[in-house]
Structures are given as C-alpha cells and as structure tokens.
Design a protein around this motif. Structure first.
Motif, PDB file in Angstrom:
ATOM      1  N   TRP A 231       3.146  -4.181  -2.628  1.00 54.49           N
ATOM      2  CA  TRP A 231       2.968  -3.773  -1.234  1.00 54.49           C
ATOM      3  C   TRP A 231       2.732  -4.991  -0.342  1.00 54.49           C
ATOM      4  O   TRP A 231       3.286  -5.094   0.742  1.00 54.49           O
ATOM      5  CB  TRP A 231       1.803  -2.795  -1.105  1.00 54.49           C
ATOM      6  CG  TRP A 231       1.750  -2.194   0.282  1.00 54.49           C
ATOM      7  CD1 TRP A 231       1.171  -2.737   1.394  1.00 54.49           C
ATOM      8  CD2 TRP A 231       2.355  -0.968   0.704  1.00 54.49           C
ATOM      9  NE1 TRP A 231       1.362  -1.927   2.482  1.00 54.49           N
ATOM     10  CE2 TRP A 231       2.083  -0.831   2.098  1.00 54.49           C
ATOM     11  CE3 TRP A 231       3.081   0.022   0.053  1.00 54.49           C
ATOM     12  CZ2 TRP A 231       2.510   0.268   2.832  1.00 54.49           C
ATOM     13  CZ3 TRP A 231       3.524   1.121   0.789  1.00 54.49           C
ATOM     14  CH2 TRP A 231       3.242   1.229   2.151  1.00 54.49           C
TER      15      TRP A 231
ATOM     16  N   VAL B 119       7.323  -3.181   5.151  1.00 53.61           N
ATOM     17  CA  VAL B 119       6.337  -2.112   5.326  1.00 53.61           C
ATOM     18  C   VAL B 119       5.234  -2.621   6.243  1.00 53.61           C
ATOM     19  O   VAL B 119       5.082  -3.828   6.440  1.00 53.61           O
ATOM     20  CB  VAL B 119       5.729  -1.642   3.975  1.00 53.61           C
ATOM     21  CG1 VAL B 119       6.791  -1.053   3.068  1.00 53.61           C
ATOM     22  CG2 VAL B 119       5.013  -2.804   3.288  1.00 53.61           C
TER      23      VAL B 119
ATOM     24  N   THR C 208       4.981  -6.398   2.697  1.00 53.87           N
ATOM     25  CA  THR C 208       4.388  -6.683   4.004  1.00 53.87           C
ATOM     26  C   THR C 208       4.809  -8.057   4.507  1.00 53.87           C
ATOM     27  O   THR C 208       5.123  -8.232   5.697  1.00 53.87           O
ATOM     28  CB  THR C 208       2.851  -6.614   3.916  1.00 53.87           C
ATOM     29  OG1 THR C 208       2.454  -5.295   3.521  1.00 53.87           O
ATOM     30  CG2 THR C 208       2.210  -6.953   5.250  1.00 53.87           C
TER      31      THR C 208
ATOM     32  N   GLN D 272      -1.174  -2.893   5.123  1.00 52.30           N
ATOM     33  CA  GLN D 272      -2.179  -1.919   4.708  1.00 52.30           C
ATOM     34  C   GLN D 272      -3.223  -2.639   3.852  1.00 52.30           C
ATOM     35  O   GLN D 272      -3.265  -2.471   2.626  1.00 52.30           O
ATOM     36  CB  GLN D 272      -1.537  -0.772   3.906  1.00 52.30           C
ATOM     37  CG  GLN D 272      -0.601   0.107   4.694  1.00 52.30           C
ATOM     38  CD  GLN D 272      -1.335   1.048   5.636  1.00 52.30           C
ATOM     39  OE1 GLN D 272      -2.552   1.151   5.589  1.00 52.30           O
ATOM     40  NE2 GLN D 272      -0.594   1.734   6.482  1.00 52.30           N
TER      41      GLN D 272
END
Length: 266
Positions: free
Chosen positions: A20, A29, A24, A32
């Motif tokens: 993730w 994405v 990023t 987070q």
C-alpha cells in the motif's frame, strides 16, 4: 512449525503494508498512514512471539545469525512505527517491511540456537545497542534510497509521482541525517560497551566484525562531519550512507553467515 506459521503471517502483513505504501509513493492510491501502521502493527504482533521465544530458556542474546535476523527485523519495524508518529518516515516502510518479512522467514527456517548462559548486563547492553543501531541505520538506508530517487527525479524535472508523494527534499534530507545521528550514537555505544565488557573484541571470531564496525563508524563520522562543515548533501550523502550501511551488513551478517552456515559453528 508454529514459528514458521507466525513468520508467514507477519510477512504477509508486512508485505500488505509495504504494498500500500508503495502504491502511495507512485500515486496509485490515496495515502492511508493509519492502514499502513495498522497492518505493520499486526505483523509485529505476529513477530513478537518469536522474539519472546529467544528469551524463554535463558537463551544467549549475543547476536547469532538466527537471533540477529529476528531481533533486528522486529526492532526496525518498531522503530519505524514509533518514529512515524512524529516524523514523516513512513515512506521507508516500502523497503523496511519487506526486508523484515524476508529476514523473519529466513530465520524461521533455521534451527533455533541452543540454550546458553544468560548474558551479563554489560554484554547485554552491547548486544542490544548493536542491534538497535543496525535497525536505525537500516531505516536510514531506505530513507537514503528514497532521497536519491527524489533527487534524481527533480534533476530531470519530473515533478509527478514519487516527488509529490514524499515530503520536500530538504525535509527528507534533514530526516536522513537525524536517523544517521541516532544510529551513530547507538553504534558508538555498542563499540564502547564491547571494548569494556567483552573479553577481547579482536578475538578470532570477533575481529572481522569489530574491524568492519569501526570502518562503518568512520564512514558515518566523515559523512556527518562533512555535512556539517563542508555542506555535503544530495547524492553524495546518499552514496556515503549506503556505503556505510553496506559495511555494517558485512560486519553483522557476513561473518555470522560464514561461521554458522558455511562452517556450521555455533
């Protein structure tokens, strides 16, 4: 078998968090940070029973290959999570977490070290400061790689992607040197406590580790001095950081791999 199952679970959580964070950085994405921290924490919770097992039977904490891989990877993740609450260092998760998962998987496939006498407080101080210093400088190495990518992108006038995802270049550079200062303090403590509390830092089984650790200390000392007095920064700082970390890897793991795996000595 239980150790391997925990290692696999921890590695999967680490990989998910790193994936993730990697997405990023390339702007695929939305950021987070809570998700990345949460997945990393779940991985660390699976990791910690393996750390605790090292102390279950008065096991020797002086770093062997098995203990070093488990302890350093846990410390690196814990330090990254802690520092990320105050500093913009979470981008380093893209490199730290996969390395932690890989180290844990490799360690879980080798036999656990045999029980040994508990260490004295002085020797334990040497071992813990060594491992923690390596963990901090490993994070610094990943930070240096990110800084190098950011620097290269800006030189080629690429202002999208990783440049937008990371903090400003000056902040990244300042954070790199803060990590190096912290790692140097721990490395200095490790070297000094080793000379004070170990019988002979230049004994046959410790000589190469001692010499390479001193060489790494000199490299980082030159980098910090030159940054302060001569203004070293940018790619020069990146190269010296990675060079110092490479010497530390050889110091911590090279000799242990030869002694414990190739020569099969405990």
């Amino acid at each position: 078998m239980q150790a391997l199952a925990l290692a696999v679970m921890a590695s999967l959580f680490y990989l998910a968090a790193a994936s993730w964070q990697g997405l990023t950085l390339v702007r695929r994405v939305a950021p987070q940070p809570m998700l990345v921290r949460g997945l990393s924490l779940l991985g660390l919770l699976c990791h910690l029973p393996l750390v605790v097992s090292l102390f279950g039977h008065d096991a020797q904490v002086l770093p062997g290959l098995y203990t070093s891989m488990i302890l350093i990877s846990a410390m690196a993740v814990a330090v990254l999570l802690g520092v990320s609450l105050f500093k913009p260092v979470l981008g380093a998760a893209v490199g730290v977490l996969p390395m932690a998962g890989l180290a844990l998987l490799l360690a879980a496939t080798v036999p656990a070290p045999p029980p040994a006498e508990a260490l004295s407080p002085g020797v334990a101080l040497h071992a813990i400061s060594s491992l923690l210093g390596f963990a901090v400088l490993a994070i610094a190495a990943v930070q240096a790689i990110l800084l190098g990518l950011q620097n290269r992108a800006l030189r080629h006038h690429h202002i999208r992607g990783i440049v937008q995802a990371l903090p400003p270049l000056t902040s990244m550079e300042r954070l790199l040197f803060e990590l190096i200062w912290a790692g140097m303090a721990l490395l200095t403590l490790a070297i000094l406590s080793g000379f004070v509390f170990l019988d002979n830092m230049f004994a046959q089984h410790l000589a190469h580790k001692t010499i390479l650790s001193l060489a790494a200390w000199v490299i980082f000392a030159i980098l910090l001095f030159s940054h302060h007095r001569l203004g070293w920064r940018g790619m020069r700082a990146v190269r010296w950081t990675l060079g110092g970390c490479a010497v530390l890897v050889a110091a911590y793991f090279g000799s242990l791999f030869v002694l414990e795996v190739l020569l099969n000595r405990g």
